[in-house]
Enzyme design. Structure first.
Site, short mmCIF file in Angstrom:
data_model
loop_
_atom_site.label_atom_id
_atom_site.label_comp_id
_atom_site.label_asym_id
_atom_site.label_seq_id
_atom_site.Cartn_x
_atom_site.Cartn_y
_atom_site.Cartn_z
N LYS A 61 0.89 -1.28 0.09
CA LYS A 61 -0.12 0.00 -0.06
C LYS A 61 0.79 1.07 -0.07
O LYS A 61 0.51 2.49 -0.77
CB LYS A 61 -0.91 0.19 1.25
CG LYS A 61 -1.95 -0.93 1.19
CD LYS A 61 -2.62 -1.31 2.14
CE LYS A 61 -3.95 -2.27 2.09
NZ LYS A 61 -4.61 -2.33 3.65
N HIS A 112 -0.40 -5.71 18.22
CA HIS A 112 -1.55 -6.69 18.27
C HIS A 112 -2.33 -6.38 19.35
O HIS A 112 -1.66 -5.90 20.62
CB HIS A 112 -1.14 -7.99 18.12
CG HIS A 112 -0.16 -8.39 19.01
ND1 HIS A 112 -0.58 -9.09 20.44
CD2 HIS A 112 1.29 -8.49 19.34
CE1 HIS A 112 0.61 -9.08 21.25
NE2 HIS A 112 1.80 -9.04 20.25
#
Length: 126
Positions: A61, A112
């Site tokens: 991206k 996370h």
């Protein structure tokens, strides 16, 4: 100067399912041997796979490319330095594109929480 940024979030349960199914071929397609060895050696390996997958997606991206121009998942590898800090190691077509775009540095951050893994990549241009 910043050239591009990319971020990706992955549901860790996807990788838990894939591990339970024993989908070895998919893991070998998505991850390098080094990444597989690293993740397999961890207590929560699905979390580590998810983080690496998110980093690869975030890199694509940030480049503005996606998986085209001949890029493969193995062209972007997530490694850790001696202190455990994640870094991107670029191979093949990813290295060539990085050079052709006059990019000079990659920055990657992994995190996370709960059942989600997130990665952010920043690309710097000369």
């Amino acid at each position: 100067m910043i050239f591009g940024t990319g971020v990706d979030i992955v549901d860790i349960s996807r990788f838990e399912r894939l591990l339970e199914e024993g989908n070895v071929r998919l893991f070998e397609r998505l991850f390098t041997t080094h990444e597989i060895e690293y993740c397999a050696g961890k207590a929560h390996s699905a979390q580590h796979y998810a983080l690496r997958f998110a980093a690869k997606e975030a890199f694509l991206k940030a480049c503005g490319l996606g998986l085209r121009e001949g890029l493969t998942w193995h062209d972007v590898e997530v490694v850790n330095d001696t202190l455990g800090k994640p870094e991107l190691r670029l191979h093949g077509k990813a290295r060539q594109i990085f050079t052709d775009m006059d990019l000079s540095k990659t920055f990657v951050s992994l995190s996370h929480d709960g059942n989600f893994a997130v990665a952010m990549v920043v690309l710097e241009r000369l």
